[in-house]
Design a protein around this motif. Structure first.
Motif, mmCIF file in Angstrom:
data_model
loop_
_atom_site.group_PDB
_atom_site.id
_atom_site.type_symbol
_atom_site.label_atom_id
_atom_site.label_comp_id
_atom_site.label_asym_id
_atom_site.label_seq_id
_atom_site.Cartn_x
_atom_site.Cartn_y
_atom_site.Cartn_z
ATOM 1 N N ASP A 177 0.870 -1.177 0.000
ATOM 2 C CA ASP A 177 0.000 0.000 0.000
ATOM 3 C C ASP A 177 0.908 1.228 0.000
ATOM 4 N N LEU A 178 0.914 1.953 -1.091
ATOM 5 C CA LEU A 178 1.836 3.077 -1.252
ATOM 6 C C LEU A 178 1.569 4.195 -0.251
ATOM 7 N N ASP A 179 0.317 4.415 0.089
ATOM 8 C CA ASP A 179 -0.009 5.451 1.071
ATOM 9 C C ASP A 179 0.528 5.088 2.455
ATOM 10 N N LEU A 214 6.539 7.704 -4.232
ATOM 11 C CA LEU A 214 5.443 6.769 -4.002
ATOM 12 C C LEU A 214 4.153 7.268 -4.644
ATOM 13 N N GLU A 215 3.921 8.570 -4.563
ATOM 14 C CA GLU A 215 2.722 9.130 -5.196
ATOM 15 C C GLU A 215 2.766 8.969 -6.715
ATOM 16 N N GLY A 218 1.868 5.472 -7.439
ATOM 17 C CA GLY A 218 0.444 5.311 -7.230
ATOM 18 C C GLY A 218 -0.382 5.837 -8.391
ATOM 19 N N GLN A 219 0.044 6.948 -8.963
ATOM 20 C CA GLN A 219 -0.650 7.486 -10.121
ATOM 21 C C GLN A 219 -0.569 6.529 -11.307
ATOM 22 N N TYR A 221 -0.334 3.297 -11.099
ATOM 23 C CA TYR A 221 -1.259 2.197 -10.804
ATOM 24 C C TYR A 221 -2.700 2.612 -11.084
ATOM 25 N N ASP A 222 -3.058 3.821 -10.647
ATOM 26 C CA ASP A 222 -4.429 4.298 -10.886
ATOM 27 C C ASP A 222 -4.762 4.269 -12.371
ATOM 28 N N LEU A 243 -2.646 -4.398 -1.875
ATOM 29 C CA LEU A 243 -2.642 -3.945 -3.256
ATOM 30 C C LEU A 243 -3.991 -4.196 -3.917
ATOM 31 N N GLU A 246 -6.802 -1.895 -2.633
ATOM 32 C CA GLU A 246 -6.653 -0.502 -3.066
ATOM 33 C C GLU A 246 -7.151 -0.285 -4.482
ATOM 34 N N TYR A 247 -6.969 -1.279 -5.349
ATOM 35 C CA TYR A 247 -7.290 -1.088 -6.763
ATOM 36 C C TYR A 247 -8.476 -1.914 -7.242
#
Length: 341
Positions: A177-179, A214-215, A218-219, A221-222, A243, A246-247
């Motif tokens: 979890d990147l956050d 990390l952000e 995450g982008q 991945y989004d 993971l 989250e997605y």
């Protein structure tokens, strides 16, 4: 497992040995004498994070040898001595019992437990399963998801999470979890600053840089997982819940959160049936796990085998050579397997 008395005795012996040799030995950190702080950890993502946040001011010692399964770690006397002498013992409780015991017995004042920093997910709370779109295989039998294998057809196997390594009630694999990784980076920077005020600005700046990286991941991945033909992720053991949750993916595990639990033939057959019925194209294996089970499922279902790395260590089978590149390698593997556009 060592008793507290054994741990203390081993630590005393290790401390004497360290005084004689004046070095950490194999697996120790380089530049310890010049560093402002020393830190020990037992799993790769925490090692990477400590190196990024601490930079040259912190000497990081990894207790798990490269290529070794971190859940199976048993500490030597020298390593217990390193835990005892470290300024920070950076770990996630429930992942490595030997580390938990050594920290409790020898380094409680130096402990930085990720479980005290971020909110870990309960095992079995969701388990990484997104049941959306499962009308054809609805879970109407009231089974417990705490079994953390593929519950639809294998619940009768009675898979127990506690076999082998007891993770307790919380899933320790938070680093997917990147956050949560970003939260941990800032908590680590704060602890380092408390112990080394002269480096406070450096630690804060480094934590900000890590967060930005990390952000960015995450982008990616989004965007990469926004539109996929499939949502099922078939894995050897259920280390990927952070993971998949989250997605919006569904984690289907052959075995539970413990990688050493051997699935039964009927469990393997049940997963193979689901892979074939749903048209799943890929079964994932891991760098630190044998591929035999994934190969069997693929052969029975017509799927392919690919690597999805839970980042418990870095090997020549990993899809990268550090945390960011492996996370990006995992994204590439997922977008291919799930036929994302």
């Amino acid at each position: 497992m060592r008793t507290g008395t054994t741990v203390r005795a081993a630590a005393l012996g290790a401390a004497t040995l360290m005084m004689i040799t004046a070095c950490g030995g194999e697996g120790g950190a380089d530049g310890t004498e010049d560093a402002a702080l020393t830190l020990v950890t037992g799993v790769y993502p925490l090692e990477w994070l400590a190196g990024q946040v601490g930079g040259d001011r912190v000497a990081v010692t990894q207790l798990t040898e490269p290529g070794a399964e971190p859940h199976d770690l048993e500490l030597t006397g020298r390593q217990i001595g390193e835990v005892s002498e470290a300024d920070i013992a950076f770990y996630v409780s429930g992942l490595q019992p030997a580390v938990d015991e050594a920290v409790e017995q020898e380094a409680s004042d130096a402990a930085l437990d990720v479980a005290d920093v971020v909110e870990l997910h309960p095992i079995g709370d969701d388990g990484g399963h997104d049941h959306e779109g499962e009308d054809d295989h609805a879970h109407e039998d009231g089974h417990s998801e705490e079994e953390h294998g593929h519950e639809e057809h294998a619940e009768e196997e009675g898979h127990e999470e506690g076999d082998g390594h007891d993770h307790g009630d919380l899933d320790p694999h938070f680093w997917l979890d990147l956050d949560l990784m970003a939260e941990t980076a800032h908590a680590l920077a704060d602890r380092m600053a408390e112990l080394d005020p002269d480096g406070a600005q450096t630690y804060e700046d480094n934590a900000e840089a890590v967060t930005a990286e990390l952000e960015a991941i995450g982008q990616e991945y989004d965007e990469g997982l926004a539109d996929c033909a499939h949502r099922e992720v078939v894995v050897g053991h259920t280390a990927f819940a952070y993971l998949t949750e989250e997605y919006g993916l569904e984690q289907i595990g052959v075995s539970g959160v413990d990688p050493d639990t051997e699935p039964s033939p009927s469990q393997i057959a049940a997963i193979a049936d689901i892979v074939e019925e749903r048209g799943i194209t890929t079964v994932f294996t891991e760098p630190l796990m044998p591929a035999a089970t994934a190969d069997t499922i693929a052969a029975e279902s017509g799927a392919e085998v690919a690597v999805l790395d839970p980042l418990e260590g870095v090997t020549d089978q990993s899809p990268g050579d550090d945390y960011p590149s492996i996370m990006r390698g995992n994204l590439a593997a997922l977008t291919t397997a799930l036929e994302c556009s």
